[in-house]
Design a protein around this motif. Structure first.
Motif, PDB file in Angstrom:
ATOM      1  N   ASN A 105      -4.591  -1.601   3.855  1.00  0.00           N
ATOM      2  CA  ASN A 105      -4.250  -2.678   2.932  1.00  0.00           C
ATOM      3  C   ASN A 105      -4.082  -2.124   1.512  1.00  0.00           C
ATOM      4  O   ASN A 105      -4.418  -0.976   1.229  1.00  0.00           O
ATOM      5  CB  ASN A 105      -5.286  -3.805   2.985  1.00  0.00           C
ATOM      6  N   ASP A 106      -3.565  -2.974   0.631  1.00  0.00           N
ATOM      7  CA  ASP A 106      -3.218  -2.523  -0.717  1.00  0.00           C
ATOM      8  C   ASP A 106      -4.395  -1.909  -1.462  1.00  0.00           C
ATOM      9  O   ASP A 106      -4.279  -0.826  -2.050  1.00  0.00           O
ATOM     10  CB  ASP A 106      -2.662  -3.693  -1.539  1.00  0.00           C
ATOM     11  N   ARG A 107      -5.531  -2.585  -1.440  1.00  0.00           N
ATOM     12  CA  ARG A 107      -6.665  -2.110  -2.228  1.00  0.00           C
ATOM     13  C   ARG A 107      -7.171  -0.765  -1.716  1.00  0.00           C
ATOM     14  O   ARG A 107      -7.569   0.097  -2.507  1.00  0.00           O
ATOM     15  CB  ARG A 107      -7.790  -3.158  -2.235  1.00  0.00           C
ATOM     16  N   ALA A 108      -7.148  -0.575  -0.406  1.00  0.00           N
ATOM     17  CA  ALA A 108      -7.554   0.712   0.159  1.00  0.00           C
ATOM     18  C   ALA A 108      -6.585   1.815  -0.259  1.00  0.00           C
ATOM     19  O   ALA A 108      -6.997   2.939  -0.576  1.00  0.00           O
ATOM     20  CB  ALA A 108      -7.638   0.622   1.684  1.00  0.00           C
ATOM     21  N   VAL A 109      -5.301   1.501  -0.281  1.00  0.00           N
ATOM     22  CA  VAL A 109      -4.292   2.473  -0.714  1.00  0.00           C
ATOM     23  C   VAL A 109      -4.483   2.833  -2.180  1.00  0.00           C
ATOM     24  O   VAL A 109      -4.453   4.010  -2.557  1.00  0.00           O
ATOM     25  CB  VAL A 109      -2.868   1.920  -0.476  1.00  0.00           C
ATOM     26  N   TRP A 110      -4.709   1.823  -3.018  1.00  0.00           N
ATOM     27  CA  TRP A 110      -4.888   2.104  -4.449  1.00  0.00           C
ATOM     28  C   TRP A 110      -6.130   2.946  -4.701  1.00  0.00           C
ATOM     29  O   TRP A 110      -6.118   3.830  -5.553  1.00  0.00           O
ATOM     30  CB  TRP A 110      -4.967   0.795  -5.228  1.00  0.00           C
ATOM     31  N   ALA A 111      -7.193   2.678  -3.942  1.00  0.00           N
ATOM     32  CA  ALA A 111      -8.406   3.493  -4.079  1.00  0.00           C
ATOM     33  C   ALA A 111      -8.112   4.944  -3.700  1.00  0.00           C
ATOM     34  O   ALA A 111      -8.544   5.880  -4.385  1.00  0.00           O
ATOM     35  CB  ALA A 111      -9.524   2.925  -3.225  1.00  0.00           C
ATOM     36  N   LEU A 112      -7.374   5.142  -2.614  1.00  0.00           N
ATOM     37  CA  LEU A 112      -7.018   6.497  -2.196  1.00  0.00           C
ATOM     38  C   LEU A 112      -6.157   7.191  -3.249  1.00  0.00           C
ATOM     39  O   LEU A 112      -6.315   8.385  -3.514  1.00  0.00           O
ATOM     40  CB  LEU A 112      -6.274   6.463  -0.864  1.00  0.00           C
ATOM     41  N   MET A 113      -5.232   6.451  -3.822  1.00  0.00           N
ATOM     42  CA  MET A 113      -4.385   7.038  -4.867  1.00  0.00           C
ATOM     43  C   MET A 113      -5.238   7.543  -6.032  1.00  0.00           C
ATOM     44  O   MET A 113      -5.006   8.633  -6.566  1.00  0.00           O
ATOM     45  CB  MET A 113      -3.370   6.002  -5.361  1.00  0.00           C
ATOM     46  N   LYS A 114      -6.219   6.743  -6.413  1.00  0.00           N
ATOM     47  CA  LYS A 114      -7.059   7.118  -7.549  1.00  0.00           C
ATOM     48  C   LYS A 114      -7.987   8.285  -7.221  1.00  0.00           C
ATOM     49  O   LYS A 114      -8.466   8.971  -8.130  1.00  0.00           O
ATOM     50  CB  LYS A 114      -7.857   5.896  -8.017  1.00  0.00           C
TER      51      LYS A 114
END
Length: 295
Positions: A178-187
């Protein structure tokens, strides 16, 4: 009444063409205004009868809105006099900023391995196989970990490539997140890499920009439309050695990589949902007013 074709910008499937044709035909029957939205660019549309049908039905659209310059150029060749505009995609800046970078468990005493991240469809034109080959070359020099997020027809092929290259400890295929998991990985990542042959306007690159992660991108117009040499490293996507060199540079020269990432993050601030919504409202008003004037 206004009918809008809204299609996910990173996916061009058979149903997209079919629904554009059906939507255009329905608008003709119902005598309503119709706006065609272009999410990709010329290379996404080989000369098939389905794509030709989409081009033919588009003549009845009240306007064509593209999310990129390349998308607009595609339609300008068919309908140079039709109302066209470019409205670029948006990212939820506030939601991205609210996500922390602590999604991965960090084990005490275990050295941190630099992380390379890919997010997107697993299709051949995305060149994820070239990214894996570059990581194989890089892994021989320095420990790295590649995380691949996404689904698509290349999944099994990529899984076998990882196994045959002996990279099970260095490459992880996570599937859809999901989006939030992806954004966390990006960071959490040291580099975000996209090696597409073509795009419209890539949402995942916009999200990576907003997350402040250094970028290694294929040297295509869709990426150059967003970024420049001061904000990303560009490579020839088929050149595995060049990709590996750019990844290594981003990992080893963190000062330069982070400086580029800061500039990219600043650029992402213009791609807000509010800005996109206002552009669409303006387009709706133009189309409706044109209809009133003609009436």
């Amino acid at each position: 009444m206004l009918l809008l074709r809204q299609i996910k910008p990173d996916v061009v499937h058979t149903w997209l063409v079919q629904m554009d044709v059906l939507g255009g035909a329905a608008s003709r029957v119902m005598n309503v205004k119709w706006i065609l939205r272009e999410p990709s660019s010329l290379p996404a549309y080989p000369s098939t009868w389905k794509h030709r049908a989409r081009v033919r039905i588009a003549r009845y659209a009240s306007a064509i809105v593209s999310n990129s310059t390349e998308g607009d150029l595609y339609w300008s060749g068919y309908y140079p006099d039709k109302r066209r505009c470019i409205i670029r995609n948006a990212v939820p800046i506030d939601a991205i900023d609210s996500v922390g970078d602590d999604g991965l468990i960090r084990r005490a005493g275990v050295p941190r391995v630099p992380r390379i991240l890919y997010v997107g469809r697993l299709k051949d034109y995305k060149n994820v196989d070239k990214l894996i080959s570059a990581v194989e070359r890089l892994h021989a020099l320095v420990p790295v970990r590649l995380i691949i997020c996404g689904e698509g027809p290349m999944y099994e092929t990529l899984r076998k490539q990882v196994a045959s290259a002996g990279l099970a400890d260095a490459v992880e295929l996570r599937g859809f997140l999901n989006d939030r998991a992806v954004w966390a990985l990006m960071k959490q990542s040291d580099v975000f890499c996209s090696l597409s042959d073509f795009e419209g306007l890539p949402n995942t690159v916009l999200e990576a920009m907003a997350c402040g992660v250094p970028l290694v991108l294929s040297d295509i117009s869709a990426h150059r439309e967003l970024l420049d040499a001061d904000s990303a490293l560009f490579v020839i996507q088929k050149d595995v050695r060049a990709v590996a060199t750019a990844l290594l540079s981003s990992i080893s020269d963190r000062n330069a990589a982070c400086a580029r990432a800061r500039i990219a993050k600043e650029k992402s601030m213009q791609f807000t949902i509010r800005n996109m919504a206002l552009r669409y409202l303006d387009l709706y008003s133009q189309v409706i007013q044109a209809g009133v004037s003609q009436g």
